[in-house]
Design a protein around this motif. Structure first.
Motif, short mmCIF file in Angstrom:
data_model
loop_
_atom_site.label_atom_id
_atom_site.label_comp_id
_atom_site.label_asym_id
_atom_site.label_seq_id
_atom_site.Cartn_x
_atom_site.Cartn_y
_atom_site.Cartn_z
N ASP A 107 0.85 -1.19 0.00
CA ASP A 107 0.00 0.00 0.00
C ASP A 107 0.87 1.23 0.00
N ARG A 108 0.65 2.01 -0.97
CA ARG A 108 1.47 3.20 -1.08
C ARG A 108 0.69 4.44 -0.66
N ILE A 109 -0.28 4.24 0.15
CA ILE A 109 -1.14 5.38 0.44
C ILE A 109 -0.41 6.41 1.30
N ASN A 110 0.31 5.89 2.33
CA ASN A 110 0.97 6.86 3.22
C ASN A 110 2.33 7.18 2.67
N THR A 111 2.36 8.14 1.82
CA THR A 111 3.68 8.54 1.33
C THR A 111 4.04 9.91 1.85
N GLY A 112 3.47 10.25 2.99
CA GLY A 112 3.78 11.57 3.52
C GLY A 112 5.19 11.66 4.09
N GLN A 113 5.71 10.55 4.54
CA GLN A 113 7.02 10.57 5.19
C GLN A 113 8.11 11.01 4.25
N GLN A 114 9.14 11.59 4.84
CA GLN A 114 10.28 11.97 4.02
C GLN A 114 11.10 10.73 3.71
N ASP A 115 10.95 10.29 2.54
CA ASP A 115 11.54 9.02 2.16
C ASP A 115 12.30 9.25 0.86
N ILE A 116 13.46 8.71 0.76
CA ILE A 116 14.14 8.90 -0.53
C ILE A 116 13.38 8.23 -1.66
N PHE A 117 12.52 7.35 -1.26
CA PHE A 117 11.83 6.63 -2.32
C PHE A 117 10.48 7.22 -2.66
N SER A 118 10.10 8.27 -1.95
CA SER A 118 8.80 8.84 -2.29
C SER A 118 8.85 9.45 -3.68
N GLU A 119 10.02 9.96 -4.04
CA GLU A 119 10.13 10.50 -5.39
C GLU A 119 9.96 9.41 -6.41
N CYS A 120 10.52 8.24 -6.09
CA CYS A 120 10.39 7.12 -7.02
C CYS A 120 8.93 6.79 -7.24
N ALA A 121 8.18 6.83 -6.15
CA ALA A 121 6.75 6.51 -6.28
C ALA A 121 6.08 7.50 -7.20
N LYS A 122 6.44 8.80 -7.02
CA LYS A 122 5.80 9.82 -7.86
C LYS A 122 6.16 9.62 -9.32
N GLN A 123 7.46 9.29 -9.52
CA GLN A 123 7.91 9.08 -10.89
C GLN A 123 7.16 7.91 -11.53
N ASP A 124 6.98 6.87 -10.73
CA ASP A 124 6.28 5.70 -11.27
C ASP A 124 4.86 6.06 -11.67
N GLU A 125 4.20 6.86 -10.82
CA GLU A 125 2.83 7.26 -11.14
C GLU A 125 2.80 8.00 -12.46
N LYS A 126 3.76 8.94 -12.58
CA LYS A 126 3.82 9.73 -13.81
C LYS A 126 3.99 8.82 -15.01
N GLY A 127 4.94 7.84 -14.86
CA GLY A 127 5.22 6.94 -15.97
C GLY A 127 3.99 6.14 -16.37
N LEU A 128 3.31 5.67 -15.34
CA LEU A 128 2.13 4.85 -15.62
C LEU A 128 1.09 5.67 -16.37
N LYS A 129 0.92 6.93 -15.90
CA LYS A 129 -0.09 7.77 -16.55
C LYS A 129 0.26 8.00 -18.01
N SER A 130 1.55 8.27 -18.27
CA SER A 130 1.92 8.53 -19.67
C SER A 130 1.75 7.28 -20.52
N MET A 131 2.00 6.11 -19.90
CA MET A 131 1.79 4.86 -20.63
C MET A 131 0.34 4.71 -21.04
N VAL A 132 -0.53 5.01 -20.08
CA VAL A 132 -1.95 4.85 -20.36
C VAL A 132 -2.36 5.81 -21.47
N VAL A 133 -1.81 7.02 -21.38
CA VAL A 133 -2.18 8.02 -22.38
C VAL A 133 -1.74 7.57 -23.77
N GLN A 134 -0.54 7.04 -23.84
CA GLN A 134 -0.04 6.61 -25.16
C GLN A 134 -0.87 5.49 -25.73
#
Lengths: 335, 568
Positions: B233-260
């Motif tokens: 579960d990636r719901i709680n991503t409020g914490q300062q985590d070096i990997f929170s950026e990765c999660a955001k990037q993944d979301e972005k990637g997924l969205k662009s994939m869907v769009v394409q």
């Protein structure tokens, strides 16, 4: 002991060309067509008696037609009782045999009676008879019950007369039915009387290859002179080829060599296979050659080289051998 | 002194070898030892020749270092300096440990290749035994022609090795183990790390940024597994985590994939809908805009993550292909046209560009996929008015030649029409009164003579008594004969390949091969012939071998006389 499901069908192709047999009767009265037919009938009876499920067919190969001597179209195996035809044999023989013999005799009588003399048709229709045999085998195999196995062979009994072609073909087709599905081995025994006729060559070869495809053995019992075509037929399909030294003992040879079917032959000591001459004949002289020239366009075979193929009229260029250049150089340096 | 151009890496004084004092020198390519006071080296070994080194156990009084060579020889050095013996020896040992592996590979590779070849091919092994072990030809000659072939094959096979793909379950395979008290132990192998980096380039980036400056590797991976990025579960991503950026990037990637979307016009993903059962077993399509409960949200999050993970795994495998195509396109733009008309590369390209939303390569490669796909679907190659290769019709003038069998034209015996009529009437008479008389088919004398003819040894059975040679000769003799043939064939091949003799090398080789053949004949062939003679087998078995060798001798003799004639 063969199971109930093994059916062995033997088709005998008998060459009954009247011209040839008539001449033979005048030459050697002690062995004539009647005696030959007797021997064939002995063979047929033995085959039927070997196993209850064995089947038989006899085809007479005439110069005008190929006729089934047995079984008759209008006769069914169940009609034996109460027939006047079958009352002839009072010797307590197995009824199937007596009926079969009488049938064959009657048919051959009718066949000869309706023969009309026609000068140009003197060759026995061997290829046609073989084709009919193959068709009959095919038909019977379709009529088998599920789970029945059929092995068949064709026995061709043939002469090789001095005069025109008379083919005496006995085709034995044995069907054996086994439990493991339909496997049909046919053995065509060809009793051959006459020379190989050039006109029937293509048909003959087609029949041979069809038989090979269907796993039908073709056996040949040659009475007088060797026949290259029948040798090839036996070699290709896996049957036996035999040239008989004594015609009067035909029945003995048939029973000894050709009665066992393919499976049993491997256990017996039988005459070894002859060396078959597969050489091709050149198209120009019809000589049998071992090394020749083949046109790459039409695949016709010639014994001598010629720059133009006579069949398809293609011109061939042969490159000339190269000149010896190094010698010239040497002369130059010497100068 | 030895070549001073060699760089000396280590010098150890007071090293004894064979009870002599001296100095040990370790150079770039070899190790050498010279006695005290002398200028030259008595012992010198290349690192390539050294198989391994051994040291004396720690407790012993003598401190020694032994070098074992490939040939089996060994040389022992005794470090005799009282104070620094152990240190010296260890220094030498460490240096050797570093240097030996470099040279080992080169020397062993050839030997390994040879061994492999001998093991793989039993015929070759037998040939080797026959020829080299029995000293008929030397090992170098044997390997001279063979190694060239094998090295070419090896290089080809090495280049065409395929890359191993990534298993989609690599994260699940990590399989944490409980550590006893509420802890989890994850086993990470380098394979898994590589897979993670290949699939999630964002993680790789983070790794490059943080390790080894900020975090050690162990800490990095601990944080990775602790972070919610890794867990379901990636719901709680409020914490300062070096990997929170990765999660955001993944979301972005997924969205662009869907769009394409998928570029294949035949595949319509949007028409897929969830259909559930309504009351009375009718189907109810769930509209796309219905509100979702929390549980459904987390379910959809998991499904999203699964899809993303699979897409990344596929993209990782194809990324390399895309890079190659991109490079190709940059330098060979005309090849782009080729790819547009082909199915396979365009397929991969479209899938890669759509599956990996983060990749920048998709911009460079946009062939008209739709058109190609549509065309594929509506056209069948074999139904078109194909203009196949132009053919020329066969023109046969005399086609009846084919229908004649291989029967030479013989003179037929023609019968007159009167003859024919006579024969036919005769036969008709005969058959009209035909009655089968099966009790008197043949006389018994005829039957018995027929049986005699058919019995073994009779007239008709003559041809069968000849037995094949393979049945008369025992199998061990047969196999020995086969070995002889292989060996003789090898020698003769070497011999005949020398002709025409153009160079002095070939001349020498020819002479050597002739002597080899003689040696082969005397050491191998003659004993075999004597053996089969003793066993009363037919001596024709080796006649062909003798003929071949004799032909080689004749050729050699002719060549020699011609050479003498030319010289004089």
């Amino acid at each position: 002991m063969a199971s109930e499901d093994e059916v062995s069908l033997l088709v005998i192709v008998v060459d009954v060309n009247p011209i040839w047999w008539g001449q033979q009767a005048q030459r050697e009265p002690e062995f004539n067509l009647s005696k030959c037919l007797d021997a064939v009938m002995v063979m047929a009876n033995s085959h039927l008696v070997m196993t209850r499920t064995n089947k038989l067919a006899i085809i007479a190969s005439h110069c005008q037609e190929s006729h089934f001597l047995y079984p008759n179209k209008h006769w069914k195996a169940g009609d034996v009782a109460g027939d006047e035809v079958s009352s002839g044999s009072g010797d307590g023989k197995y009824e199937l045999l007596s009926v079969a013999n009488d049938l064959v005799a009657e048919e051959i009588r009718n066949l000869m009676a309706r023969t009309q003399v026609k000068g140009h048709q003197t060759d026995t229709l061997l290829a046609g008879s073989l084709a009919k045999a193959l068709c009959y085998i095919h038909r019977v195999s379709k009529e088998l019950e599920a789970g029945q196995d059929m092995k068949s062979r064709i026995l061709v009994s043939s002469w090789f007369p001095f005069s025109s072609a008379v083919y005496f073909c006995i085709i034995f087709v044995q069907m054996s039915m086994g439990i493991f599905g339909l496997i049909i081995y046919y053995i065509l025994q060809v009793v051959k009387a006459a020379e190989d006729c050039a006109l029937q060559y293509m048909n003959f070869m087609n029949v041979i290859f069809a038989a090979q495809k269907q796993n039908i053995l073709i056996d040949a019992c040659v009475l007088d002179s060797d026949s290259g075509l029948l040798q090839q037929a036996c070699d290709i399909t896996g049957g036996l080829y035999l040239k008989i030294p004594q015609k009067t003992a035909l029945a003995q040879y048939l029973l000894w060599v050709f009665l066992p079917d393919a499976d049993q032959r491997s256990q017996l000591v039988l005459p070894p296979s002859v060396h078959v001459d597969y050489r091709a004949a050149c198209f120009c002289h019809r000589n049998l050659i071992e090394i020749g020239y083949v046109c790459s366009v039409c695949l016709s075979i010639f014994c001598n080289f010629s720059p133009i193929c006579t069949t398809c009229e293609t011109a061939f260029k042969i490159p000339l051998p190269q000149m010896m250049k190094p010698k010239k150089k040497k002369l130059k340096t010497a100068n | 002194m030895a070549a001073l151009s060699e760089e000396v890496l280590l010098v150890v004084k007071r090293v004894r070898q064979r009870k002599q004092d001296g100095t040990l020198y370790l150079m770039t390519e070899r190790i050498a030892w010279g006695p005290e006071g002398k200028d030259r080296f008595t012992v010198s070994h290349l690192y390539a020749d050294i198989r391994c080194q051994k040291i004396s156990p720690d407790g012993k009084s003598k401190i020694q270092l032994q070098l074992v060579l490939h040939t089996g020889e060994s040389t022992t050095f005794h470090f005799a300096n009282e104070s620094t013996a152990l240190k010296d020896r260890d220094a030498a040992k460490d240096l050797l440990q570093q240097l030996l592996p470099k040279f080992k590979k080169k020397a062993n590779k050839q030997l390994e290749e040879k061994n492999k070849m001998l093991q793989e091919d039993p015929v070759l092994f037998q040939l080797y035994k026959d020829l080299v072990v029995s000293q008929v030809i030397s090992a170098e000659e044997f390997w001279a022609s063979r190694l060239k072939l094998s090295s070419v094959e090896h290089s080809l096979s090495n280049n065409s090795k395929q890359e191993v793909g990534i298993s989609a379950a690599f994260l699940a395979d990590i399989r944490p183990q409980t550590d006893g008290c509420n802890g989890l132990k994850y086993n990470l192998t380098s394979d898994i790390i590589e897979s993670i980096f290949k699939t999630y380039p964002a993680v790789k980036q983070k790794y490059a940024e943080n390790v080894p400056h900020n975090l050690t590797e162990k800490e990095f991976w601990t944080r990775f597994f602790q972070s919610h990025y890794f867990h379901r579960d990636r719901i709680n991503t409020g914490q300062q985590d070096i990997f929170s950026e990765c999660a955001k990037q993944d979301e972005k990637g997924l969205k662009s994939m869907v769009v394409q979307g998928v570029k294949n016009p035949m595949v319509d993903l949007l028409s897929l809908e969830d259909k559930t059962l309504d009351e009375g077993y009718g189907s109810l399509t769930v509209g796309p805009n219905s509100s979702k409960t929390v549980k459904e949200n987390s379910n959809s999050a998991i499904i999203k993550r699964f899809n993303h993970h699979s897409a990344m795994v596929l993209a990782a495998g194809l990324r390399k292909v895309i890079l190659v195509y991109w490079k190709f396109n940059k330098f060979y733009p005309e090849l782009n046209l080729l790819f547009m008309n082909r199915d396979a590369p365009s397929d991969q390209a479209s899938e890669t560009s759509s599956t990996d939303g983060n990749s920048r390569d998709s911009d460079f490669f946009q062939p008209p996929i739709k058109k190609v796909k549509l065309q594929e679907a509506i056209e069948y190659e074999d139904l078109q008015n194909g203009s196949g290769p132009k053919t020329i019709a066969l023109n046969l003038k005399k086609s009846d030649r084919y229908s004649h069998g291989p029967v030479p034209l013989q003179s037929h015996h023609y019968s007159t029409s009167q003859d024919i009529i006579n024969s036919v009437s005769c036969i008709q008479e005969e058959i009209s009164c035909y009655k089968p008389c099966l009790t008197r088919v043949m006389p018994s004398s005829a039957a018995s003579s027929a049986i005699t003819a058919l019995s073994p040894g009779g007239l008709l059975m003559q041809a069968g008594t000849q037995q094949a040679v393979s049945q008369l000769v025992p199998t061990d003799v047969q196999s020995e004969l086969k070995h002889l043939y292989t060996a003789a064939g090898e020698l003769l091949r070497h011999f005949w390949s020398c002709f025409p003799v153009n160079t002095p090398f070939l001349e020498e080789k020819v002479v050597k091969m002739r002597s080899n053949l003689e040696r082969f004949q005397s050491t191998k062939l003659r004993p075999f012939q004597e053996k089969i003679q003793r066993e009363y087998l037919s001596t024709n078995l080796t006649s062909h071998l003798d003929e071949m060798i004799q032909a080689a001798y004749n050729k050699f003799h002719a060549w020699q006389t011609r050479r003498m004639a030319r010289k004089t």
